[in-house]
Design an enzyme around this catalytic site. Structure first.
Site, PDB file in Angstrom:
ATOM      1  N   ARG A   1      -0.535   0.759   6.059  1.00 49.92           N
ATOM      2  CA  ARG A   1      -0.410   0.781   4.593  1.00 49.92           C
ATOM      3  C   ARG A   1       0.529  -0.320   4.101  1.00 49.92           C
ATOM      4  O   ARG A   1       0.215  -1.016   3.135  1.00 49.92           O
ATOM      5  CB  ARG A   1       0.046   2.152   4.108  1.00 49.92           C
ATOM      6  CG  ARG A   1      -1.016   3.230   4.318  1.00 49.92           C
ATOM      7  CD  ARG A   1      -0.496   4.604   3.990  1.00 49.92           C
ATOM      8  NE  ARG A   1       0.620   4.909   4.884  1.00 49.92           N
ATOM      9  CZ  ARG A   1       1.568   5.800   4.621  1.00 49.92           C
ATOM     10  NH1 ARG A   1       1.539   6.477   3.496  1.00 49.92           N
ATOM     11  NH2 ARG A   1       2.527   6.029   5.486  1.00 49.92           N
TER      12      ARG A   1
ATOM     13  N   ASN B   1      -3.195   7.133   3.356  1.00 47.60           N
ATOM     14  CA  ASN B   1      -3.698   7.801   4.556  1.00 47.60           C
ATOM     15  C   ASN B   1      -4.588   8.957   4.137  1.00 47.60           C
ATOM     16  O   ASN B   1      -4.356   9.602   3.112  1.00 47.60           O
ATOM     17  CB  ASN B   1      -2.547   8.347   5.400  1.00 47.60           C
ATOM     18  CG  ASN B   1      -1.832   7.271   6.179  1.00 47.60           C
ATOM     19  OD1 ASN B   1      -2.353   6.197   6.411  1.00 47.60           O
ATOM     20  ND2 ASN B   1      -0.610   7.564   6.584  1.00 47.60           N
TER      21      ASN B   1
END
Length: 92
Positions: free
Chosen positions: A20, A38
Site C-alpha cells: 500500500r 487491503n
C-alpha cells in the site's frame, strides 16, 4: 488530456510487504489520485484516477509491485472517474 479511472485487484503475496505504501508513492510519482486498501481475502484493491497514459503506467507498475511482493494477478476494470478524489490515500 483525458482523465480515466481504473479499479485494480491485485492478488498474490501482496499484504505485509509494504504494497500500500509503495502504491501511494508510485501513484503520487505519476500524478494520480485515488486510494489503495487491503482486502480480507488477502488481495489489495486500488483505484487510480488521472491522465490515461499515467494510469496505464501505474497499472504496469502494479504488475511488478514492491520488491518483497509476488504478484499473481492484476485484474482491472475501467470505471467513471470520481472528480471529488483529489489525492492518493491508503484506506485500510
Amino acid at each position: 488530456m483525458t482523465t480515466i479511472a481504473v479499479r485494480a485487484r491485485i492478488t498474490g503475496h501482496v499484504q505485509g510487504v509494504a504494497f500500500r505504501a509503495w502504491t501511494r508513492v508510485e501513484a503520487e510519482r505519476h500524478g494520480l489520485s485515488g486510494w489503495v486498501r487491503n482486502q480480507t481475502d488477502g488481495s489489495v484493491e486500488a483505484l487510480v484516477i488521472g491522465p490515461s497514459a499515467e494510469v496505464a503506467a501505474m497499472v504496469r507498475a502494479l504488475h511488478k509491485g514492491p520488491p518483497a511482493a509476488r504478484i499473481s494477478t492484476v485484474d482491472t476494470e475501467k470505471i467513471e472517474p470520481d472528480t471529488e478524489v483529489r489525492d492518493f490515500r491508503i484506506l485500510g
